[in-house]
Design a protein around this motif. Structure first.
Motif, PDB file in Angstrom:
ATOM      1  N   ASP A  71       0.670  -1.184   0.052  1.00 20.54           N
ATOM      2  CA  ASP A  71       0.149   0.021   0.098  1.00 20.54           C
ATOM      3  C   ASP A  71       0.958   1.158   0.158  1.00 20.54           C
ATOM      4  N   THR A  72       2.086   1.334   0.856  1.00 18.21           N
ATOM      5  CA  THR A  72       2.570   2.489   0.765  1.00 18.21           C
ATOM      6  C   THR A  72       3.698   2.707  -0.497  1.00 18.21           C
ATOM      7  N   ALA A  73       4.019   1.426  -0.882  1.00 17.15           N
ATOM      8  CA  ALA A  73       4.579   1.630  -2.230  1.00 17.15           C
ATOM      9  C   ALA A  73       3.813   2.337  -3.417  1.00 17.15           C
ATOM     10  N   ALA A  74       2.625   2.522  -3.359  1.00 16.80           N
ATOM     11  CA  ALA A  74       1.916   2.870  -4.463  1.00 16.80           C
ATOM     12  C   ALA A  74       1.968   4.315  -4.873  1.00 16.80           C
ATOM     13  N   ASP A  75       2.076   5.178  -3.788  1.00 12.90           N
ATOM     14  CA  ASP A  75       2.322   6.655  -4.122  1.00 12.90           C
ATOM     15  C   ASP A  75       3.601   7.127  -3.556  1.00 12.90           C
ATOM     16  N   ALA A  76       4.323   6.072  -3.324  1.00  6.12           N
ATOM     17  CA  ALA A  76       5.715   6.867  -2.796  1.00  6.12           C
ATOM     18  C   ALA A  76       6.606   7.791  -3.567  1.00  6.12           C
ATOM     19  N   ASP A  77       6.441   7.975  -5.057  1.00  4.73           N
ATOM     20  CA  ASP A  77       6.934   8.755  -5.837  1.00  4.73           C
ATOM     21  C   ASP A  77       6.233  10.038  -5.988  1.00  4.73           C
ATOM     22  N   SER A  78       5.051  10.338  -5.350  1.00  2.49           N
ATOM     23  CA  SER A  78       4.295  11.266  -5.847  1.00  2.49           C
ATOM     24  C   SER A  78       3.812  12.045  -4.474  1.00  2.49           C
ATOM     25  N   ALA A  79       3.668  11.219  -3.485  1.00  4.50           N
ATOM     26  CA  ALA A  79       3.220  11.910  -2.126  1.00  4.50           C
ATOM     27  C   ALA A  79       4.295  12.659  -1.462  1.00  4.50           C
ATOM     28  N   PRO A  80       4.044  13.667  -0.603  1.00  2.00           N
ATOM     29  CA  PRO A  80       5.078  14.413   0.231  1.00  2.00           C
ATOM     30  C   PRO A  80       5.940  13.188   1.105  1.00  2.00           C
ATOM     31  N   ALA A  81       7.177  13.663   1.310  1.00  2.72           N
ATOM     32  CA  ALA A  81       7.841  12.459   2.162  1.00  2.72           C
ATOM     33  C   ALA A  81       7.485  12.299   3.197  1.00  2.72           C
ATOM     34  N   VAL A  84       4.804   9.603   3.014  1.00  3.51           N
ATOM     35  CA  VAL A  84       5.163   8.616   2.828  1.00  3.51           C
ATOM     36  C   VAL A  84       5.747   7.751   3.960  1.00  3.51           C
ATOM     37  N   LEU A  85       6.636   8.570   4.580  1.00  2.89           N
ATOM     38  CA  LEU A  85       7.285   8.015   5.821  1.00  2.89           C
ATOM     39  C   LEU A  85       6.113   7.729   6.942  1.00  2.89           C
ATOM     40  N   ALA A  86       5.190   8.497   7.106  1.00  8.16           N
ATOM     41  CA  ALA A  86       4.116   8.182   8.039  1.00  8.16           C
ATOM     42  C   ALA A  86       3.466   6.903   7.667  1.00  8.16           C
ATOM     43  N   GLY A  87       3.235   6.833   6.384  1.00  2.70           N
ATOM     44  CA  GLY A  87       2.649   5.513   5.832  1.00  2.70           C
ATOM     45  C   GLY A  87       3.521   4.227   6.308  1.00  2.70           C
ATOM     46  N   ILE A  88       4.737   4.339   6.136  1.00  2.00           N
ATOM     47  CA  ILE A  88       5.571   3.208   6.547  1.00  2.00           C
ATOM     48  C   ILE A  88       5.436   2.953   7.961  1.00  2.00           C
ATOM     49  N   LEU A  89       5.496   3.932   8.661  1.00  2.00           N
ATOM     50  CA  LEU A  89       5.494   3.758  10.238  1.00  2.00           C
ATOM     51  C   LEU A  89       3.913   3.168  10.592  1.00  2.00           C
ATOM     52  N   ARG A  90       2.882   3.439   9.857  1.00  2.00           N
ATOM     53  CA  ARG A  90       1.479   2.510  10.209  1.00  2.00           C
ATOM     54  C   ARG A  90       1.726   1.138   9.600  1.00  2.00           C
ATOM     55  N   SER A  91       2.395   0.852   8.799  1.00  2.08           N
ATOM     56  CA  SER A  91       2.384  -0.321   8.389  1.00  2.08           C
ATOM     57  C   SER A  91       3.457  -1.169   9.105  1.00  2.08           C
ATOM     58  N   MET A  92       4.166  -0.431   9.840  1.00  2.00           N
ATOM     59  CA  MET A  92       5.076  -1.097  10.947  1.00  2.00           C
ATOM     60  C   MET A  92       4.787  -1.436  12.221  1.00  2.00           C
ATOM     61  N   LEU A  93       3.580  -0.761  12.475  1.00  5.13           N
ATOM     62  CA  LEU A  93       2.732  -1.096  13.915  1.00  5.13           C
ATOM     63  C   LEU A  93       1.578  -1.856  13.749  1.00  5.13           C
ATOM     64  N   PRO A  94       1.216  -2.760  14.578  1.00  2.00           N
ATOM     65  CA  PRO A  94      -0.063  -3.548  14.798  1.00  2.00           C
ATOM     66  C   PRO A  94      -1.387  -2.530  15.125  1.00  2.00           C
ATOM     67  N   SER A  95      -1.579  -2.037  13.824  1.00  6.29           N
ATOM     68  CA  SER A  95      -2.820  -1.245  13.957  1.00  6.29           C
ATOM     69  C   SER A  95      -4.131  -1.627  13.449  1.00  6.29           C
ATOM     70  N   ASP A  96      -4.096  -2.962  12.730  1.00  7.25           N
ATOM     71  CA  ASP A  96      -5.300  -3.426  11.980  1.00  7.25           C
ATOM     72  C   ASP A  96      -4.976  -5.103  12.517  1.00  7.25           C
ATOM     73  N   ASP A  97      -6.149  -5.840  12.024  1.00 11.75           N
ATOM     74  CA  ASP A  97      -6.070  -7.220  12.319  1.00 11.75           C
ATOM     75  C   ASP A  97      -4.761  -7.932  11.441  1.00 11.75           C
ATOM     76  N   GLU A  98      -4.592  -7.469  10.170  1.00  7.82           N
ATOM     77  CA  GLU A  98      -3.804  -7.973   9.269  1.00  7.82           C
ATOM     78  C   GLU A  98      -2.304  -7.523   9.633  1.00  7.82           C
ATOM     79  N   LEU A  99      -1.934  -6.550  10.236  1.00  4.93           N
ATOM     80  CA  LEU A  99      -0.794  -6.149  10.574  1.00  4.93           C
ATOM     81  C   LEU A  99      -0.603  -6.902  11.982  1.00  4.93           C
TER      82      LEU A  99
END
Length: 203
Positions: A71-81, A84-99
């Motif tokens: 999910d975070t890779a999809a807009d990594a080239d166009s979104a503000p840095a 993007v970094l915040a999206g990575i942090l969201r993916s690295m914490l157990p914020s939903d059932d999948e994570l």
């Protein structure tokens, strides 16, 4: 669907099932039969793709890791840095059932890595990839002028350490550490070094 496509679909289904079963009951309690039943395939077909539990576990971990960044890779080239970094942090914490499932797999890997050299090498390799993932986002922000110049390696190490420590507290449902607190703590440690708003981006 070609035979090659069928084989790939079957392999993906087995890996998803392995992730679910390992996260649910722990690797030590997993049998190839249980994974095969969960995936809806024969034990013989499972062994065709993965001949040992250890190989299945390693592939399941790699599969889980790869899915985390989709999910975070999809807009990594166009979104503000910062986004993007915040999206990575969201993916690295157990914020939903999948994570949370991903985190259970990581916890299984940590335990196995203490006794099994193969698991330890896998864990170190996956951490190297996480370092590159975080470091790449920081370097992009520096290159575009959105972040101040900093020690990227040290900051990436800090991010991973904070995510691990706070993630464990979240997995334990520690009342002192909620998701908002975890994100704010990590972002608060990053913001001064990057020269950005200390408030965690909610976009």
């Amino acid at each position: 669907m070609t035979k090659a496509e069928q084989a790939l679909e079957t392999r993906e289904r087995i890996l998803r099932s392995a992730c679910e079963v390992i996260a649910d009951i722990g690797f030590e309690n997993v049998s190839m039969r249980k994974v095969a039943e969960h995936a809806g395939v024969s034990k013989a077909l499972l062994h065709y793709h993965f001949d040992t539990r250890e190989k299945l576990f390693a592939e399941a971990m790699t599969h889980s890791f790869a899915q985390t960044g989709v999910d975070t890779a999809a807009d990594a080239d166009s979104a503000p840095a910062a986004v993007v970094l915040a999206g990575i942090l969201r993916s690295m914490l157990p914020s939903d059932d999948e994570l949370r499932q991903d985190w259970k797999l990581w916890q299984e890997l940590w335990v196995r890595a203490q006794r099994d050299p193969t698991a330890r090498h896998l864990a170190v390799d996956l951490y190297d990839q996480l370092h590159s993932w975080v470091g790449g986002a920081i370097e992009r922000g520096i290159a575009t002028g959105e972040f101040e110049t900093c020690d990227v390696t040290a900051l990436s190490t800090l991010v991973l350490a904070l995510c691990d420590g706070l993630g464990i507290r979240l997995m334990l449902a520690d009342p002192r550490v909620g998701m908002a607190t975890a994100r704010a703590t990590i972002w608060g440690a990053l913001a001064p070094a990057l020269g950005i708003d200390p408030a965690f981006p909610e976009v």
